[in-house]
Design an enzyme around this catalytic site. Structure first.
Site, PDB file in Angstrom:
ATOM      1  N   HIS A 402       0.819  -1.209   0.000  1.00  0.00           N
ATOM      2  CA  HIS A 402       0.000   0.000   0.000  1.00  0.00           C
ATOM      3  C   HIS A 402       0.860   1.269   0.000  1.00  0.00           C
ATOM      4  O   HIS A 402       0.655   2.193  -0.798  1.00  0.00           O
ATOM      5  CB  HIS A 402      -0.883  -0.029   1.250  1.00  0.00           C
ATOM      6  CG  HIS A 402      -1.760   1.157   1.390  1.00  0.00           C
ATOM      7  ND1 HIS A 402      -1.401   2.271   2.108  1.00  0.00           N
ATOM      8  CD2 HIS A 402      -2.961   1.423   0.866  1.00  0.00           C
ATOM      9  CE1 HIS A 402      -2.368   3.164   2.027  1.00  0.00           C
ATOM     10  NE2 HIS A 402      -3.334   2.677   1.285  1.00  0.00           N
ATOM     11  N   CYS A 710      -2.078  -4.592 -14.973  1.00  0.00           N
ATOM     12  CA  CYS A 710      -2.242  -3.419 -14.119  1.00  0.00           C
ATOM     13  C   CYS A 710      -1.460  -3.575 -12.828  1.00  0.00           C
ATOM     14  O   CYS A 710      -1.564  -2.760 -11.934  1.00  0.00           O
ATOM     15  CB  CYS A 710      -3.711  -3.106 -13.868  1.00  0.00           C
ATOM     16  SG  CYS A 710      -4.610  -4.458 -13.135  1.00  0.00           S
TER      17      CYS A 710
HETATM   18  C1  PEP Z   1      -2.234  -6.774  -8.554  1.00  0.00           C
HETATM   19  O1  PEP Z   1      -2.469  -7.701  -7.790  1.00  0.00           O
HETATM   20  O2  PEP Z   1      -1.284  -6.766  -9.361  1.00  0.00           O
HETATM   21  C2  PEP Z   1      -3.087  -5.579  -8.549  1.00  0.00           C
HETATM   22  C3  PEP Z   1      -2.966  -4.655  -9.465  1.00  0.00           C
HETATM   23  O3  PEP Z   1      -3.990  -5.456  -7.516  1.00  0.00           O
HETATM   24  P1  PEP Z   1      -3.613  -4.988  -6.026  1.00  0.00           P
HETATM   25  O4  PEP Z   1      -2.219  -4.480  -6.047  1.00  0.00           O
HETATM   26  O5  PEP Z   1      -4.604  -3.959  -5.648  1.00  0.00           O
HETATM   27  O6  PEP Z   1      -3.782  -6.281  -5.273  1.00  0.00           O
END
Ligand code: PEP
Ligand code: MG
Length: 758
Positions: A402, A710
């Site tokens: 985060h 992503c």
């Molecule tokens: C991922 O897991 O790569 C993603 C983009 O989602 P998060 O980082 O919110 O788990």
């Protein structure tokens, strides 16, 4: 007079004909080849609503609370009904139809709104108004009325309310102009769009221009030196699709380009010469570089629109703007300072300031402008303090934690996973952190103020044209402006967690305290911030995916289950399907956003494992009144099971699959992404992860399902290389990486083209 002809008007008529028509009038007057047409003036719209007496009811109907989406939807429906069902006074009707006859018997015309409140930003306001192509006499009056009604879409009404514009002072004119059945079309910059150098840049594709303007077709690119008239660079694109008029219905269709024309060069030397001649003329006329839309029909070049180029940098090379309040970032690093601690450089830049150790939420107040936050791990509640801080240091966490994600979005330097920052550092200690090297040094180093939005703005505004789209990730709605400034093709991941968690309450507690509607509204408002900023570029919004340990920090968090490893626990779609009533509120927010006209919003489901997860989510979408066949929606590929089972998911009608490599890596390698002890083993480029990605792309291509990334790895050149080579449709990167990724994608695509001809 209900109408004015394009050859009778100019810049001075802005108020009665709107910006678009005024500019067409100017071009016509300058002797440039503009297709003939006329404008149904703003006064005619006024006369229509006043003479028929619907004005009062209309303005009353749209005088609603902008934050009440239901009221906005009702206002739009009522305004449309009033306008469409009221007859246009006979004399106005006759004049409009007679003018149409003059354009041509049974001519096909384009009917376009031309807003008179040009000081409202295009993307959020004027861009929302209607345009109809290939209209004939039969439908003309209806289409004109629909343009009028588009003054009252939910977005337009919302926007005016927000900006303090009265609804009854904004008028709308409508341009009715002969269609050019373009064989080729595109855009032309009469000078280099970033440096202002005397170079003409032309983009050209087959068919109507809609594809080039909207960015859905990759055009050929030509660069011409204005002094010598020489074409100095030609890039012929693989043009898979084009826009054309259906000869039977007259509708505009996106069709496949015939095989033999896909890689054929669009413009001949003679056509380039003619375009350049017109480019010189139009720049001379306005005395400033122009961005022109053009079309070619039967060898004739037509000009469809011209606007000044606004992206040219000042002579000192600085982009315009900057309103103060920048993050305090040092620009010069002093290698001699003592390294107190080291960790992972999670967000680039150097920052100096006083340490503020934060271990409980109520200590956030002690973080002032320019301080360095030092904490075990950031939580969503800390975002306001993170915004004030000059830099962020955490004891725990990896590159995809985060703290790392949010710090990058805020443009604040950060070092994560230092092991013991909260013990090693002490309050008020002056330190310098280096977000590239991952170090914290004793003392302060010279600092300079920089502006995060300007930092995000590409230093060379010419966007490399790539067939693979390059998008940007957004996790906090406040970063939308920075994200949009990158020139990305859209948002590949909008995390909605912050919209909820920043209220400091779990969804359940929020609803208990404020009600279901307020919860839905919270999501709508958060998404709208970003969707407006990017409109009409697509924004892929993901449903809630927060682990229980993040929820536990919030009011109501005491009810969260205690889990050994929250990353393997109750999160993403598994939690949503387990609490369908709550999940349906999120889906309801999407339904309302789509109804409001946010057709750029897409829905993405996190952490699905198999087709059952997808079909259950799809059934809930239908339960709230969403027609999945009509909306763009898809899944994240974050577990090996999802990657291996994507074929069945593709058969359910998903439009896209996006690799969440932060999770896909941790679940493939059994490396907790938040555990600094194993951070060295977190490798998104591991052959196991790459193989899962390759297989998924291959299957998705067979089913015409778009693929994207992503996760954080989308910002890494080696991953970009792998994805482009495998044929991914798009890549979504961090704000600070977008421009580099665009260049990397372009380089790889060019290599692929070269390899194919060698
Ligand atoms: C991922 O897991 O790569 C993603 C983009 O989602 P998060 O980082 O919110 O788990
Ligand atoms: Mg994830």
């Amino acid at each position: 007079m209900a109408v004015l002809w394009l050859d009778e008007i100019g810049a001075d008529d802005l108020e009665s004909v709107g910006g678009k028509a005024a500019s067409l009038g100017e071009l016509t007057a300058a002797g440039l080849p503009v297709p003939p047409g006329f404008v149904v003036t703003a006064g005619t719209y006024r006369r229509f609503i006043e003479d028929t007496g619907i004005d009062e009811e209309l303005f009353e109907a749209v005088d609603v609370d902008a934050d009440d989406s239901k009221a906005l939807a009702e206002a739009e429906a009522r305004a449309k009904e009033l306008i469409l069902e009221t007859e246009i006074p006979e004399d106005l009707k006759e004049e409009i139809l007679a003018s149409y006859e003059e354009v041509g018997d049974e001519a096909f015309v384009a009917v376009r709104s031309s807003a008179t409140a040009e000081d409202l930003p295009d993307a959020s306001f004027a861009g929302q108004q209607e345009t109809f192509l290939n209209v004939t006499g039969e439908d003309l009056l209806d289409r004109v009325k629909r343009c009028w009604a588009s003054l009252f879409t939910q977005r337009a009404t919302y926007y005016r309310e927000q900006q303090g514009f009265d609804h009854d002072v904004v008028d709308i004119a409508v341009v009715v102009q002969q269609m050019v059945a373009a064989e080729k079309s595109g855009v032309m910059f009469t000078s280099h769009p970033s440096t202002g150098e005397p170079k003409i840049i032309i983009e050209a594709a087959w068919g109507l221009g809609e594809g080039v303007v909207s960015g859905s077709v990759t055009p050929d690119n030509y660069v011409i030196d204005r002094a010598s008239g020489e074409v100095t660079d030609v890039e012929v694109a693989d043009k898979k699709t084009m826009y054309d008029k259906d000869p039977e219905t007259g509708e505009t269709d996106e069709i496949e380009v015939p095989e033999d024309k896909r890689t054929e060069r669009v413009l001949s030397e003679a056509e380039i010469d003619r375009l350049c001649e017109l480019g010189e003329q139009v720049e001379d006329h306005y005395d400033t570089p122009q961005d022109v839309e053009w079309a070619i029909f039967e060898g004739e070049v037509y000009m469809l629109q011209s606007r000044p180029i606004t992206t040219i940098a000042d002579s000192d090379g600085e982009a315009a703007t900057a309103d103060g309040s920048g993050a305090k970032q040092a620009s010069k690093s002093d290698e001699d300072g003592d390294v107190l601690l080291s960790g992972l450089g999670a967000s680039p830049g150097i920052a100096s300031g006083a340490v503020r150790i934060v271990d409980k939420l109520d200590q956030l107040d002690k973080v002032g402008e320019g301080d360095i936050i030092v904490t075990e791990m950031t939580t969503p509640d800390m975002v306001p303090a993170m915004k004030r801080a000059a830099g962020i240091v955490t004891s725990e966490g990896g590159m995809t934690s985060h703290a790392a994600i949010v710090a990058r979005e805020l443009g604040a330097p950060a070092v994560v996973g230092t092991g013991g920052a909260t013990e090693t550092l002490s309050d008020d200690q002056m330190v310098t952190l280096d977000g590239d090297k991952g170090t914290i040094r004793e003392g302060v180093e010279t600092s300079e103020e920089t502006e995060p939005i300007e930092e995000a703005r590409p230093k060379t505004p010419v966007k490399p044209m790539t067939a693979t789209e390059v998008k940007v990730n957004v996790s906090i709605p406040e970063a939308a402006e920075r994200a949009a400034a990158t020139g990305a093709d859209g948002v590949g991941l909008l995390r909605i967690e912050h919209m909820i968690l920043s209220t400091n309450k779990t969804p359940e507690r929020y609803i208990e305290d404020h009600g279901e509607e307020a919860y839905v509204q919270e999501i709508i408002d958060g998404v709208r911030n970003v969707a407006d900023e990017f409109y009409p570029r697509p924004v892929r919004v993901r449903t809630l995916d927060a682990p229980t340990d993040e929820f536990r920090q919030l009011e109501g968090g005491e009810d969260e289950p205690h889990e050994h490893n929250p990353m393997l626990g109750y999160r993403g779609i598994r939690r949503s399907l387990d609490r369908p009533e709550l999940f349906k509120h999120e889906l309801e927010a999407f339904r309302q956003l789509w109804e409001m006209g946010y057709d750029n919003v897409e829905l993405m489901l996190p952490l699905v494992n198999d087709v059952e997860d997808v079909t259950r989510a799809k059934a809930l979408m239908k339960e709230v009144g969403i027609d999945p066949a009509k909306r763009r929606w898809g899944v994240m590929i974050e577990t090996p099971a999802a990657a291996l089972g994507v074929e069945k998911m593709a058969q359910t009608g998903i439009d896209f699959a996006s690799f969440g490599t932060n999770d896909l890596t941790q679940y493939t390698l059994a490396v907790d992404r938040n555990n600094e002890n194993v951070a060295g083993r977190f490798d998104e480029l591991h052959p196991g992860v790459l193989e899962l990605i390759s297989q998924t792309i291959q299957t998705c291509r067979e089913y015409d399902v778009d693929t994207s990334i992503c996760g954080q790895a989308g910002s890494k050149p080696r991953m970009v290389n792998h994805l482009v080579n495998e044929g991914a449709t798009s890549i979504s990167a961090n704000i600070d990486a977008v421009r580099d990724v665009q260049h990397e994608v372009k380089r790889i695509e060019q290599k692929l083209i070269l390899d194919s001809v060698r």
